[in-house]
Each structure stands twice: as C-alpha cells, then as structure tokens.
Design a protein around this motif. Structure first.
Motif, PDB file in Angstrom:
ATOM      1  N   MET A   1       3.071   9.343  -9.431  1.00 47.19           N
ATOM      2  CA  MET A   1       2.544   8.371  -8.705  1.00 47.19           C
ATOM      3  C   MET A   1       1.940   8.473  -7.381  1.00 47.19           C
ATOM      4  N   ILE A   2       2.479   9.509  -6.764  1.00 46.84           N
ATOM      5  CA  ILE A   2       2.210   9.758  -5.437  1.00 46.84           C
ATOM      6  C   ILE A   2       0.813   9.863  -5.125  1.00 46.84           C
ATOM      7  N   ASN A   3       0.026   9.336  -4.101  1.00 49.48           N
ATOM      8  CA  ASN A   3      -1.174   9.197  -3.858  1.00 49.48           C
ATOM      9  C   ASN A   3      -1.969   8.263  -4.918  1.00 49.48           C
ATOM     10  N   LYS A   4      -1.358   7.706  -5.756  1.00 47.46           N
ATOM     11  CA  LYS A   4      -2.216   6.522  -6.292  1.00 47.46           C
ATOM     12  C   LYS A   4      -2.249   5.268  -5.471  1.00 47.46           C
ATOM     13  N   ILE A   5      -3.011   4.352  -5.922  1.00 50.98           N
ATOM     14  CA  ILE A   5      -3.237   3.019  -5.277  1.00 50.98           C
ATOM     15  C   ILE A   5      -2.787   1.792  -6.181  1.00 50.98           C
ATOM     16  N   ILE A   6      -1.699   1.246  -5.680  1.00 48.76           N
ATOM     17  CA  ILE A   6      -1.136   0.189  -6.338  1.00 48.76           C
ATOM     18  C   ILE A   6      -1.727  -1.278  -5.579  1.00 48.76           C
ATOM     19  N   LYS A   7      -2.223  -2.168  -6.668  1.00 53.40           N
ATOM     20  CA  LYS A   7      -2.757  -3.263  -6.011  1.00 53.40           C
ATOM     21  C   LYS A   7      -1.534  -4.616  -6.349  1.00 53.40           C
ATOM     22  N   ILE A   8      -1.365  -5.395  -5.350  1.00 55.24           N
ATOM     23  CA  ILE A   8      -0.474  -6.404  -5.522  1.00 55.24           C
ATOM     24  C   ILE A   8      -1.297  -7.660  -4.825  1.00 55.24           C
ATOM     25  N   ASN A   9      -1.640  -8.594  -5.555  1.00 52.39           N
ATOM     26  CA  ASN A   9      -2.175  -9.807  -5.023  1.00 52.39           C
ATOM     27  C   ASN A   9      -3.759  -9.628  -4.402  1.00 52.39           C
ATOM     28  N   ASN A  10      -4.339  -8.472  -4.903  1.00 52.71           N
ATOM     29  CA  ASN A  10      -5.515  -8.002  -4.520  1.00 52.71           C
ATOM     30  C   ASN A  10      -5.531  -7.300  -2.986  1.00 52.71           C
ATOM     31  N   ILE A  11      -4.222  -6.895  -2.793  1.00 49.65           N
ATOM     32  CA  ILE A  11      -4.031  -5.842  -1.643  1.00 49.65           C
ATOM     33  C   ILE A  11      -3.718  -4.582  -2.025  1.00 49.65           C
ATOM     34  N   LEU A  12      -4.614  -3.628  -1.475  1.00 52.38           N
ATOM     35  CA  LEU A  12      -4.156  -2.340  -1.880  1.00 52.38           C
ATOM     36  C   LEU A  12      -3.014  -1.458  -1.181  1.00 52.38           C
ATOM     37  N   PHE A  13      -2.375  -0.890  -1.962  1.00 57.60           N
ATOM     38  CA  PHE A  13      -1.267   0.118  -1.277  1.00 57.60           C
ATOM     39  C   PHE A  13      -1.470   1.495  -1.780  1.00 57.60           C
ATOM     40  N   LYS A  14      -1.402   2.574  -0.865  1.00 62.53           N
ATOM     41  CA  LYS A  14      -1.187   4.001  -1.211  1.00 62.53           C
ATOM     42  C   LYS A  14       0.135   4.414  -1.291  1.00 62.53           C
ATOM     43  N   VAL A  15       0.694   4.856  -2.468  1.00 60.39           N
ATOM     44  CA  VAL A  15       1.851   5.432  -2.810  1.00 60.39           C
ATOM     45  C   VAL A  15       2.097   6.824  -2.091  1.00 60.39           C
ATOM     46  N   GLU A  16       3.097   6.894  -0.818  1.00 57.59           N
ATOM     47  CA  GLU A  16       3.122   7.815  -0.123  1.00 57.59           C
ATOM     48  C   GLU A  16       4.214   8.923  -0.823  1.00 57.59           C
ATOM     49  N   LYS A  17       5.646   8.486  -1.035  1.00 54.96           N
ATOM     50  CA  LYS A  17       6.442   9.161  -1.359  1.00 54.96           C
ATOM     51  C   LYS A  17       7.581   8.321  -2.272  1.00 54.96           C
ATOM     52  N   LEU A  58      -3.342  -0.737   2.734  1.00 55.56           N
ATOM     53  CA  LEU A  58      -4.622  -0.067   3.173  1.00 55.56           C
ATOM     54  C   LEU A  58      -5.479  -1.239   3.445  1.00 55.56           C
ATOM     55  N   ILE A  59      -5.197  -2.499   3.274  1.00 55.81           N
ATOM     56  CA  ILE A  59      -5.687  -3.622   3.887  1.00 55.81           C
ATOM     57  C   ILE A  59      -4.807  -4.761   4.253  1.00 55.81           C
ATOM     58  N   ASP A  60      -5.077  -5.580   4.907  1.00 54.29           N
ATOM     59  CA  ASP A  60      -4.156  -6.907   5.292  1.00 54.29           C
ATOM     60  C   ASP A  60      -4.130  -7.808   4.284  1.00 54.29           C
ATOM     61  N   GLY A  61      -2.912  -8.371   4.223  1.00 53.98           N
ATOM     62  CA  GLY A  61      -3.108  -9.573   3.131  1.00 53.98           C
ATOM     63  C   GLY A  61      -1.522 -10.024   3.095  1.00 53.98           C
ATOM     64  N   LYS A  62      -1.363 -11.226   2.132  1.00 54.59           N
ATOM     65  CA  LYS A  62      -0.030 -11.551   1.992  1.00 54.59           C
ATOM     66  C   LYS A  62       0.379 -11.264   0.463  1.00 54.59           C
ATOM     67  N   ILE A  63       1.477 -10.985   0.343  1.00 49.13           N
ATOM     68  CA  ILE A  63       2.118 -10.855  -0.966  1.00 49.13           C
ATOM     69  C   ILE A  63       3.313 -11.734  -1.176  1.00 49.13           C
ATOM     70  N   ASN A  64       3.586 -12.195  -2.421  1.00 45.02           N
ATOM     71  CA  ASN A  64       4.344 -13.270  -2.758  1.00 45.02           C
ATOM     72  C   ASN A  64       5.322 -12.797  -3.835  1.00 45.02           C
ATOM     73  N   ILE A  65       6.584 -13.280  -3.881  1.00 46.19           N
ATOM     74  CA  ILE A  65       7.457 -12.969  -5.161  1.00 46.19           C
ATOM     75  C   ILE A  65       6.669 -13.364  -6.459  1.00 46.19           C
ATOM     76  N   GLY A  66       6.602 -12.604  -7.317  1.00 51.10           N
ATOM     77  CA  GLY A  66       6.212 -12.944  -8.346  1.00 51.10           C
ATOM     78  C   GLY A  66       4.662 -12.610  -8.736  1.00 51.10           C
ATOM     79  N   ASP A  67       4.041 -11.751  -7.554  1.00 53.14           N
ATOM     80  CA  ASP A  67       2.710 -11.410  -7.697  1.00 53.14           C
ATOM     81  C   ASP A  67       2.741 -10.148  -8.569  1.00 53.14           C
ATOM     82  N   GLU A  68       1.549 -10.056  -9.370  1.00 54.60           N
ATOM     83  CA  GLU A  68       1.287  -9.245 -10.299  1.00 54.60           C
ATOM     84  C   GLU A  68       1.057  -7.843  -9.504  1.00 54.60           C
ATOM     85  N   VAL A  69       1.657  -6.949 -10.085  1.00 53.09           N
ATOM     86  CA  VAL A  69       1.594  -5.326  -9.423  1.00 53.09           C
ATOM     87  C   VAL A  69       0.990  -4.536 -10.458  1.00 53.09           C
TER      88      VAL A  69
END
Length: 73
Positions: A1-17, A58-69
């Motif tokens: 999963m390293i270097n993959k992109i995860i989306k939570i509530n339309n916010i993008l995150f890069k998996v670092e390690k 990778l972008i700003d935003g807000k995530i909440n408990i229960g948001d889909e990953v």
C-alpha cells in the motif's frame, strides 16, 4: 500500500509507510523480562506486524468518524 492514494470523505491521502508494532509489547508487565514475541505471533495470525499506516494529506478538508475509506486506484 505504500505510495497508494486513500480517499476519506473526498480528501486524498498518500500512504507514506507502515507503523510497526512496538517491541515493548514483548515485555512481561512491570518487568524487563521478554517473555513473548508478540510481533511474531501477529505475523503468524495476520501475516503482518503493522499497527497502522502513516498518511500525508494531499488536500485540506475535514473527515469524520464513519466516513468511508476508499483505496483510490
């Protein structure tokens, strides 16, 4: 999963390690005695010793408990 992109509530995150299991879990409580090898046991059962992953937003935003990953491919 390293270097993959995860989306939570339309916010993008890069998996670092991976976050590995701390070796302090091998110690018998209230002693310095290493009585078990918990990471080894976890590896046998779950095929990894990770406790989680480090993400970079990778972008700003807000995530909440229960948001889909979602693994963004």
């Amino acid at each position: 999963m390293i270097n993959k992109i995860i989306k939570i509530n339309n916010i993008l995150f890069k998996v670092e390690k991976h976050i590995p299991r701390c070796s302090a879990t091998n110690l018998q409580p209230n002693t310095n005695n290493e009585t078990i090898n918990l990471p080894s046991e976890l590896k046998k059962i779950y095929n990894h010793i990770d406790m989680g992953i480090y993400l970079t937003s990778l972008i700003d935003g807000k995530i909440n408990i229960g948001d889909e990953v979602v693994l963004d491919e």
